[in-house]
Design an enzyme around this catalytic site. Sequence first.
Site, PDB file in Angstrom:
ATOM      1  N   HIS A  91      13.611 -20.343  21.251  1.00  0.00           N
ATOM      2  CA  HIS A  91      12.547 -19.618  20.543  1.00  0.00           C
ATOM      3  C   HIS A  91      12.759 -18.121  20.662  1.00  0.00           C
ATOM      4  O   HIS A  91      13.294 -17.631  21.654  1.00  0.00           O
ATOM      5  CB  HIS A  91      11.167 -19.985  21.102  1.00  0.00           C
TER       6      HIS A  91
ATOM      7  N   HIS B  40      10.808 -14.487  20.750  1.00  0.00           N
ATOM      8  CA  HIS B  40       9.521 -13.814  20.956  1.00  0.00           C
ATOM      9  C   HIS B  40       9.455 -12.576  20.061  1.00  0.00           C
ATOM     10  O   HIS B  40      10.436 -11.828  19.975  1.00  0.00           O
ATOM     11  CB  HIS B  40       9.407 -13.292  22.393  1.00  0.00           C
TER      12      HIS B  40
HETATM   13  P1  5GP Z   1      10.133 -18.425  27.621  1.00  0.00           P
HETATM   14  O1  5GP Z   1       9.751 -18.072  29.014  1.00  0.00           O
HETATM   15  O2  5GP Z   1      10.729 -19.807  27.605  1.00  0.00           O
HETATM   16  O3  5GP Z   1      11.000 -17.394  26.931  1.00  0.00           O
HETATM   17  O4  5GP Z   1       8.801 -18.421  26.788  1.00  0.00           O
HETATM   18  C1  5GP Z   1       7.981 -19.514  26.617  1.00  0.00           C
HETATM   19  C2  5GP Z   1       6.734 -18.997  25.964  1.00  0.00           C
HETATM   20  O5  5GP Z   1       5.996 -20.113  25.500  1.00  0.00           O
HETATM   21  C3  5GP Z   1       5.814 -18.224  26.908  1.00  0.00           C
HETATM   22  O6  5GP Z   1       5.574 -16.930  26.385  1.00  0.00           O
HETATM   23  C4  5GP Z   1       4.551 -19.071  26.985  1.00  0.00           C
HETATM   24  O7  5GP Z   1       3.386 -18.293  27.029  1.00  0.00           O
HETATM   25  C5  5GP Z   1       4.627 -19.889  25.711  1.00  0.00           C
HETATM   26  N1  5GP Z   1       4.033 -21.200  25.791  1.00  0.00           N
HETATM   27  C6  5GP Z   1       4.134 -22.104  26.810  1.00  0.00           C
HETATM   28  N2  5GP Z   1       3.482 -23.231  26.508  1.00  0.00           N
HETATM   29  C7  5GP Z   1       2.933 -23.047  25.274  1.00  0.00           C
HETATM   30  C8  5GP Z   1       2.138 -23.877  24.429  1.00  0.00           C
HETATM   31  O8  5GP Z   1       1.780 -25.013  24.742  1.00  0.00           O
HETATM   32  N3  5GP Z   1       1.770 -23.344  23.238  1.00  0.00           N
HETATM   33  C9  5GP Z   1       2.132 -22.081  22.845  1.00  0.00           C
HETATM   34  N4  5GP Z   1       1.697 -21.670  21.656  1.00  0.00           N
HETATM   35  N5  5GP Z   1       2.887 -21.285  23.618  1.00  0.00           N
HETATM   36  C10 5GP Z   1       3.279 -21.756  24.819  1.00  0.00           C
END
Ligand code: 5GP
Length: 139
Positions: free
Chosen positions: A100, A102
Amino acid sequence: MVADCIFCRIVAGDAPAHRVHEDERTLTFMDLFPVGEGHLLVVPKKHGENLFEVEVEDLLAVMEVSKRMAHALRRALAPDGIGVHQLNGAAAGQTVFHYHMHLIPRNQGDPIALHGRTEGDPARLAELAVLISRALEPC
Ligand code: 5GP
Ligand code: ZN
């Protein structure tokens, strides 16, 4: 589709999310724990853990949508800047193992943070999703 992957479940409509945009390859929705107002996630619909696994066509599709979303965020919220980043592997800070991107609107003086600590207010997330999707220009 990976059954225990939260983003696969959101893509499939099995888990809730404040959706902003969808096309053949990608889905964009509000981050549940936003670092700031308008924090978006753009994901490929097809599961791939991170940059090492995801198909190049999906990477390109995510990038193209990210550019459109950046413009929409600028129109909708007029932030001073927008952080665009993605993390690969737990050691790099990745917490959800479905690729994903951001997009995080930032204003001058905002602390640089990768993750939010508190869940966004559902009503505000819903409002922002509508605001940002309305600010999208047709392709
Ligand atoms: P990462 O740390 O993997 O780059 O980011 C994961 C992102 O997913 C985080 O910013 C977190 O807040 C978001 N996130 C985690 N679980 C969920 C969810 O169930 N729904 C949504 N919309 N975002 C989520
Ligand atoms: Zn997944």
